[in-house]
Design an enzyme around this catalytic site. Structure first.
Site, short mmCIF file in Angstrom:
data_model
loop_
_atom_site.label_atom_id
_atom_site.label_comp_id
_atom_site.label_asym_id
_atom_site.label_seq_id
_atom_site.Cartn_x
_atom_site.Cartn_y
_atom_site.Cartn_z
N HIS A 84 -44.65 -10.96 10.42
CA HIS A 84 -45.81 -10.47 11.17
C HIS A 84 -45.83 -11.00 12.61
O HIS A 84 -46.51 -10.44 13.45
CB HIS A 84 -47.13 -10.70 10.41
CG HIS A 84 -47.68 -12.09 10.45
ND1 HIS A 84 -47.51 -13.00 9.42
CD2 HIS A 84 -48.43 -12.73 11.37
CE1 HIS A 84 -48.13 -14.13 9.73
NE2 HIS A 84 -48.70 -13.99 10.90
N ASP A 219 -42.43 -12.98 4.18
CA ASP A 219 -42.91 -12.82 5.56
C ASP A 219 -42.02 -13.57 6.56
O ASP A 219 -42.42 -14.59 7.12
CB ASP A 219 -44.36 -13.31 5.63
CG ASP A 219 -45.07 -12.86 6.90
OD1 ASP A 219 -44.38 -12.43 7.85
OD2 ASP A 219 -46.31 -12.95 6.94
N SER A 648 -48.56 -19.68 11.96
CA SER A 648 -47.67 -18.70 11.38
C SER A 648 -46.26 -18.92 11.92
O SER A 648 -46.07 -19.06 13.13
CB SER A 648 -48.11 -17.29 11.75
OG SER A 648 -49.06 -16.87 10.82
N1 ARG Z 1 -53.44 -13.66 7.40
C1 ARG Z 1 -52.23 -13.95 8.12
C2 ARG Z 1 -52.57 -14.43 9.54
O1 ARG Z 1 -53.68 -14.73 9.82
C3 ARG Z 1 -51.28 -12.80 8.13
C4 ARG Z 1 -51.70 -11.62 8.94
C5 ARG Z 1 -50.71 -10.49 8.96
N2 ARG Z 1 -50.80 -9.65 7.80
C6 ARG Z 1 -51.70 -8.64 7.60
N3 ARG Z 1 -51.71 -8.00 6.47
N4 ARG Z 1 -52.58 -8.25 8.52
O2 ARG Z 1 -52.11 -14.12 10.55
N1 GLU Z 2 -51.33 -15.84 9.49
C1 GLU Z 2 -51.78 -16.84 10.42
C2 GLU Z 2 -51.08 -16.75 11.78
O1 GLU Z 2 -50.67 -15.69 12.19
C3 GLU Z 2 -51.61 -18.19 9.83
C4 GLU Z 2 -52.51 -18.30 8.71
C5 GLU Z 2 -53.71 -19.13 9.00
O2 GLU Z 2 -54.58 -18.76 9.80
O3 GLU Z 2 -53.73 -20.20 8.39
O4 GLU Z 2 -50.99 -17.70 12.52
#
Ligand code: ARG
Ligand code: GLU
Length: 713
Positions: A84, A219, A648
């Site tokens: 991502h 991921d 991330s």
């Molecule tokens: N929750 C993760 C973060 O905050 C992954 C986000 C990307 N994935 C998604 N399905 N939107 O960035």
């Molecule tokens: N998915 C998050 C990012 O893009 C990390 C997950 C979190 O917020 O802990 O940095």
């Protein structure tokens, strides 16, 4: 004493976490709790993690494109980060005929690696506490005067330092401006795409599984840093060579077990762990719910059409994911704050502080007063920002009103115009005006109903009735040039954007008469006159009080080990591989397996499809060295590391400093850790290195990449 504390905490939390981690912890790498890390199982020393004298782990950890983290895993500058985090770049190389998002991409050798203009990685070469220099002469200042003096001192500090021309210095406040740290940064600019699995692995589970454990997402994506002949940063050139790092991370395929020591090294973006109870209460009961309610409406409207129409689904996939990401996080955050009784705990903590140091009472009282005073304005700000963000009509109106202003100020030159046209063309490519009209009408209706009348433009009540709002916005949208449905000189923004902008006078006349533009103009000027100044002025006062409150917490709570809130600077967090018990009778294991991917498989589904090849590998049990003692391939795991957005792509390392996982998310029950870390509920989620290597080797047949790495068996 130390042992006793550990025992008390383990009794409360049901497992042993040592004292400094009770409140989580994102530590500055030059100030690590080495003893505690060793007590928890770390075998290397703090000097192995951060050292400016000789190569250390920090030389392998970079900030990826300003937002994520990445790490170097080979002597040839091979970079690992999340799928991502690389998503936009993978998408940029994709066409309908050659869809890298769906098919994945694997360079067969270095010449096939794909350049990504604009992508950067930042190395931190040194960190210094410069509080004394930066705070000099600021003792009696406050508000704007204080900010000006600080900025002056920062500039003076920067010019006093001798750095190389490829380096820069960034100075960041810590503890709400009670301290300042300087970072020396080297930025590399030739970053090439090496490999990415198909979305059905890299984004497996998509929005349904996002922020949720158990998780089965691979991921990850891979890039490579290129440098000039002297191994220094350079713009893209085919003559550039793979970067030789000072240090790279060995990659472990050893089995893990619960309670193994781990640490995560990266660039967490933002946390607010030291707010007063009143601020947490406002977030939990007012701000988060307001933002969630606007996104509820927007997402529901998008989803209906995305499910019904494939073309819309493709156009809105990325936008939907980004709106849904924080929407879902805030829901988890509110639930977690409620469940962990965060406000009550903060109040009790404040009472304890006051009993030790009565001078804290006036600070808290003043904070309560200011937050209450700010509350209606902050709430309106939250609604307004979310309405404008989610109603694309308003986003467009904003862009076009910027155009009108620039032209009238004679600031719209050739280059700015080209930029605007290309930005707009990119926007219209993924835009559905009819759907947008519906979303805009519904969020405006919500705003008309939820916001207090003094914050709304005159005549705005007519949007209260959602059907009336739908009809009115659809009518305006149908005839508007900015939505692409109305014509100017026979052209639309779709058919001929150059022609639209060629006749500047006609366009400006048209925009000034466009009722949607007028609607946005009214909304914005009402917001500016009723809210913006108030929020900002009160925030300046709150910032001053928060700085004082932070200092008072630190001088009063001698038992607590403080770490500065995350601010996109390099940090280390540590903990143990752990499952959790988020609800009565619900126990999460710490590890998921490939069998779980197959369990979730829904043929043809856009979230849970699985590539045929992966199923074949699973059926043949062709796992090579990547299975563990259970005979299956570990996919993801959880631990007690305190992470946030920006972490991330961060490396997760074991007691010996070997890479064991790639951080990419948190579990839903613990998303409140940005505001209130709770050791019982907070878990970070990582892809297992065994799964990453398995995909590279067995799925992608890219053994040449594995051969570059140092594998620890
Ligand atoms: N929750 C993760 C973060 O905050 C992954 C986000 C990307 N994935 C998604 N399905 N939107 O960035
Ligand atoms: N998915 C998050 C990012 O893009 C990390 C997950 C979190 O917020 O802990 O940095």
């Amino acid at each position: 004493m130390f042992k006793k504390n550990v025992l008390i905490i383990s009794a409360v939390f049901g497992f042993s976490l040592a004292i400094a981690q009770q409140y989580g912890g994102m530590w500055i790498p030059t100030e690590l709790n080495e003893k505690e890390m060793k007590d928890l199982g770390m075998k290397i020393s703090a000097k192995d993690i951060f050292n400016t004298e000789k190569p250390s782990i920090k030389d392998a950890v970079v900030q990826f494109n300003g937002g994520c983290t990445a790490e170097i895993i080979s002597p040839k500058g091979l970079l690992l980060t999340n799928h991502h985090c690389g998503y936009d770049n993978i998408q940029n190389h994709s066409t309908l005929e050659n869809d890298l998002l769906s098919n994945g991409f694997w360079a067969k050798n270095m010449t096939e690696e794909l350049p990504n203009p604009g992508v950067t990685v930042d190395f931190i070469t040194d960190i210094k506490n410069v509080s004394e220099q930066i705070l000099q002469g600021t003792q009696n200042l406050s508000g704007k005067e204080l900010n000006d003096k600080i900025n002056e001192n920062i500039e003076a500090y920067k010019t006093s330092q001798n750095i190389q021309d490829y380096q820069k210095i960034v100075v960041k406040p810590m503890y709400y401006g009670n301290q300042y740290y300087a970072y020396i940064i080297e930025t590399y600019k030739d970053i090439r795409l090496v490999g990415a699995p198909p979305q059905s692995i890299g984004k497996f589970g998509s929005d349904t599984d996002n922020w949720v454990w158990p998780r089965h997402t691979g991921d990850f994506s891979m890039f490579r840093i290129y440098a000039d002949k002297n191994n220094k940063p350079a713009e893209y050139s085919k003559d550039n060579v793979p970067f030789t790092p000072k240090y790279f991370l060995p990659v472990s395929v050893k089995d893990k077990k619960e309670d193994d020591f781990t640490f995560v090294f990266g660039f967490p973006g933002r946390t607010t762990e030291y707010l007063p109870a009143i601020a947490v209460e406002k977030i939990m009961t007012e701000i988060d719910p307001a933002m969630i309610s606007v996104r509820d409406v927007a997402l529901k409207t998008l989803d209906e059409k995305m499910r019904a129409d494939d073309a819309t689904r493709i156009k809105y996939a990325s936008k939907y994911a980004s709106v849904a990401n924080y929407w879902k996080k805030w829901i988890g955050e509110v639930e977690g704050l409620e469940k962990s009784d965060a406000v009550e705990k903060k109040k009790q903590y404040e009472q304890t502080l006051i009993s030790k140091n009565p001078a804290i009472k006036p600070t808290i009282d003043e904070l309560i007063k200011k937050y209450n005073e700010q509350s209606p304005y902050s709430l309106n700000k939250a609604y307004y920002s979310e309405v404008v963000r989610n109603a694309e009509t308003l986003t467009l109106a904003n862009a076009f009103s910027g155009y009108v202003q620039s032209v009238e100020a004679r600031k719209m030159d050739e280059k700015a115009l080209e930029n605007l046209k290309s930005r707009l063309s990119g926007f219209y490519k993924d835009y559905d005006a009819e759907l947008d009209a519906a979303v805009t009408a519904k969020v405006l209706s919500l705003y008309a109903n939820k916001s207090q009348p003094q914050f709304l433009p005159q005549g705005f009540e007519k949007f209260k009735d959602v059907n009336a709002s739908l009809q009115s916005i659809e009518n305006l949208s149908k005839n508007s040039v900015i939505t692409g449905r109305g014509k100017l000189n026979g052209a639309t923004v779709y058919s001929d954007i150059d022609k639209i902008f060629a006749d500047q006078n006609a366009l400006i006349q048209n925009l000034k008469n466009d009722p949607l533009m007028q609607l946005f103009g009214n909304l914005k000027s009402t917001y500016l006159s009723t809210t913006d100044e108030k929020v900002t002025a009160l925030q300046l006062e709150i910032d001053g009080l928060q700085k004082k409150f932070m200092a008072q917490q630190m001088e009063t709570d001698k038992n607590r080990q403080f770490f500065p809130d995350a601010n996109s600077t390099l940090r280390v967090t540590y903990g143990k591989v752990k499952g959790s018990n988020p609800r009565d009778a619900v126990f999460y294991g710490y590890q998921t397996f490939l069998a779980g991917v197959i369990e979730k498989y829904i043929p043809g589904d856009y979230e849970f499809d699985v590539p045929k090849k992966l199923i074949e590998l699973y059926n043949a049990k062709d796992f090579g060295i990547y299975k563990d003692k259970t005979g299956d391939v570990p996919v993801a795991f959880t631990a007690t590391n305190h992470t946030t957005g920006g972490n991330s792509g961060s490396p997760t390392l074991d007691a010996d400093g070997n890479l064991i996982g790639l951080n990419f998310d948190r579990q839903w029950e613990g998303t409140m850790s940005d505001i209130n870390y709770d050791a019982k509920l907070c878990r970070n989620i990582m892809v297992d290195t065994k799964y990453i290597l398995f995909i590279i080797d067995k799925f992608a047949n890219s053994k040449w990449l594995i051969d570059e790495m140092k594998i620890v068996k």
